[in-house]
Design a protein around this motif. Structure first.
Motif, mmCIF file in Angstrom:
data_model
loop_
_atom_site.group_PDB
_atom_site.id
_atom_site.type_symbol
_atom_site.label_atom_id
_atom_site.label_comp_id
_atom_site.label_asym_id
_atom_site.label_seq_id
_atom_site.Cartn_x
_atom_site.Cartn_y
_atom_site.Cartn_z
ATOM 1 N N GLY A 71 -49.514 -32.893 17.853
ATOM 2 C CA GLY A 71 -50.019 -33.532 16.638
ATOM 3 C C GLY A 71 -50.041 -35.037 16.701
ATOM 4 O O GLY A 71 -50.557 -35.695 15.798
ATOM 5 N N ASP A 77 -54.910 -38.191 8.853
ATOM 6 C CA ASP A 77 -55.104 -36.853 8.308
ATOM 7 C C ASP A 77 -56.091 -36.950 7.147
ATOM 8 O O ASP A 77 -55.713 -36.942 5.977
ATOM 9 N N ASN A 84 -50.506 -30.758 10.659
ATOM 10 C CA ASN A 84 -50.335 -31.130 12.067
ATOM 11 C C ASN A 84 -49.308 -32.252 12.191
ATOM 12 O O ASN A 84 -49.546 -33.274 12.817
ATOM 13 N N ARG A 86 -46.201 -34.378 13.382
ATOM 14 C CA ARG A 86 -45.794 -34.671 14.757
ATOM 15 C C ARG A 86 -44.461 -34.001 15.094
ATOM 16 O O ARG A 86 -43.520 -34.048 14.317
ATOM 17 N N GLU A 262 -53.731 -27.735 23.137
ATOM 18 C CA GLU A 262 -53.687 -29.153 22.760
ATOM 19 C C GLU A 262 -53.162 -30.005 23.913
ATOM 20 O O GLU A 262 -53.680 -31.095 24.193
ATOM 21 N N ALA A 468 -55.509 -32.636 18.256
ATOM 22 C CA ALA A 468 -54.454 -32.274 17.316
ATOM 23 C C ALA A 468 -54.991 -31.584 16.067
ATOM 24 O O ALA A 468 -54.240 -30.932 15.350
ATOM 25 N N THR A 469 -56.280 -31.727 15.770
ATOM 26 C CA THR A 469 -56.825 -31.098 14.568
ATOM 27 C C THR A 469 -56.831 -29.595 14.728
ATOM 28 O O THR A 469 -56.958 -29.062 15.830
#
Length: 521
Positions: A71, A77, A84, A86, A262, A468-469
């Motif tokens: 993330g 965001d 997401n 971190r 990811e 990360a999305t």
């Protein structure tokens, strides 16, 4: 005295080298704990293979794992989803498809189903992608309904219209086809020509689990080059099926986990030196922009996406990304792991069940949310025979216990195969986060069949190209913007790039040998 030393030193070196050779030979052929020789038909016949040639299956690239901030590549965001957050995690080394699964790959799958189960129209129909995903009431996309999957012009384009469930079925099929091909090439099964001349197709399709359990044998199946059977009491020249201990068969193909996907998309291996990440990334490539900064390709788009409303490919004469819909799976530059289209082209299914707060719940080693523990059903617990379905695959039932059962428990479980037990929750994909049935469909669409997809597509804005999305869709749904690629677990040492780091001499020698065995050097 000088003469004595002249002869003594070479003699000592010779003795040392011979001793080392004998020691190495003994280590490979003799048990270091009992001194009993391996592969000896007179002392039990235990076969230990020290010359493993493990490597990635067809189409895969090795991904050296490590730690990263999941993330962490998302700088804003903008959806205010807060899904997401971190978190530092560790991903074990694994293999991943170099490209997305293409239409040609899927047609191979359909062709095999039609050849081996010509009368099972339901099986073939269920494997067909939903080409109606191209239809839209206010767009003329009708040509793609009939042409996208089967026209040769699109054969190297990513398959779309496949559900998460269909993608998993493909992974299972691919595992069996790769292992069957390995065994036929090695002569452990009859070769393709002999098979074709005898009956055209196997009486029962090959399945890896069934084969490893010794249930796929007999005339018309066994090859002439099966491994020698050293079991005491067997006839001279007796042969046996390949075992997992032989290091011949591949691990199962599967969908990558969200963390694996990811991690692989970011490709931080190219930004790392001496264990430090020198620069972070927003996309699978370096820099903050979406266009190439290199002199020869300056200004070219780095991925296939939708830059602005109404602009899917740019102006005629100089199209910005070269694609109105999808493009070939080998388009654009690969990332630092050698993976193509980890941003744009199509979104990609991953294994995980979607939950907004998964980042708070899952483990920091190989994080994954979606475990549903299943066991192979035994037809006979005394002999260990596995029950098969009509397609020759193991029948899987919910796991009855979190640990190995006692012999008595196993016999009781086999006597009542449909019983799930009362003390063990085999379905833990929600991690104690049950679906709220009262709110589902009212204020939420999240349930235990909601699966994560990532990467952005040809019809998405740049925000979704960030690894990360994350978004979700029901596992039995599909669209024209989502495909997938497969992964495979790496066995053995996790180190791949050993030449870039110092290490102790003994460890380096061992690691280099492992990597040569893996076929990486």
């Amino acid at each position: 005295m000088r003469t004595t030393n002249t002869y003594f030193i070479p003699a000592l070196l010779l003795f040392f080298c011979v001793s080392l050779f004998v020691s190495c030979k003994n280590r490979s052929g003799v048990s270091p704990k009992t001194g009993v020789a391996y592969n000896d038909p007179y002392n039990g016949g235990l076969q230990i293979n020290r010359k493993v040639k493990e490597g990635p299956g067809p189409g895969l690239i090795v991904i050296e794992g490590g730690t990263f901030v999941m993330g962490g590549s998302l700088n804003e965001d903008i959806t205010y989803a807060h899904d997401n957050l971190r978190r530092r995690v560790t991903v074990a080394s694994f293999y991943m498809d170099e490209t997305e699964v293409s239409n040609a790959d899927w047609l191979e799958y359909l062709h095999w189903l039609n050849q081996n189960f010509p009368d099972d129209k339901e099986l073939y129909y269920n494997a067909l992608p939903d080409t109606l995903v191209w239809r839209h009431p206010l767009s003329y996309n009708e040509p793609y309904v009939d042409l996208y999957l089967r026209h040769p012009a699109y054969q190297d384009y990513p398959v779309v219209g496949v559900t998460w469930e269909q993608a998993n079925d493909y992974c299972i099929w691919r595992t069996d086809r790769v292992n069957e091909h390995i065994l036929r090439q090695k002569g452990a099964l009859v070769d393709y020509r002999t098979l074709a001349e005898s009956q055209g197709r196997p009486a029962e399709p090959f399945n890896t689990d069934i084969y490893l359990n010794g249930q796929y044998r007999g005339e018309g199946i066994d090859g002439e080059k099966m491994p020698q059977d050293n079991t005491p009491g067997t006839e001279d020249g007796a042969r046996r099926p390949v075992r997992m201990e032989d290091g011949v068969l591949k691990q199962p193909y599967r969908l990558p986990t969200e963390a694996e996907w990811e991690y692989a998309a970011l490709g931080l291996v190219g930004n790392t030196e001496y264990g430090n990440i020198e620069s972070s990334k927003i996309y699978p490539w370096d820099g903050l922009g979406l266009r190439s900064a290199k002199r020869r390709t300056q200004g070219l788009m780095m991925a296939n996406f939708k830059p602005t409303s109404g602009d899917n490919m740019g102006v005629a004469g100089y199209l910005n990304d070269g694609g109105d819909i999808t493009v070939s799976v080998t388009s654009y530059l690969p990332n630092d792991y050698g993976l193509y289209n980890m941003a744009g082209n199509v979104n990609e299914w991953v294994r995980d069940v979607y939950r907004q707060l998964s980042f708070e719940d899952f483990q920091d080693f190989n994080p994954f949310r979606g475990n549903v523990y299943m066991d192979k059903q035994l037809e006979d617990s005394e002999t260990g025979v596995i029950a098969k379905d009509k397609y020759g695959r193991p029948i899987r039932i919910p796991a009855k216990a979190p640990r190995k059962q006692t012999w008595e428990e196993l016999q009781a479980a086999t006597a009542t195969p449909d019983s799930t037990g009362a003390t063990f929750d085999y379905d833990v994909r929600g991690y104690a986060d049950e679906t709220n049935n009262e709110l589902y469909g009212v204020t939420t669409l999240v349930n235990d069949k909601s699966r994560v997809y990532k990467g952005g597509s040809w019809n998405d804005r740049a925000y979704w190209l960030n690894p990360a999305t994350r978004r979700f869709m029901q596992q039995d749904e599909s669209d024209a913007m989502t495909g997938f690629r497969c992964a495979m677990t790496l066995v053995g040492s996790p180190e791949i790039n050993i030449k870039s780091k110092p290490s102790f001499p003994a460890n380096r020698t061992r690691a280099q040998g492992d990597r040569k065995i893996l076929g990486i050097f």
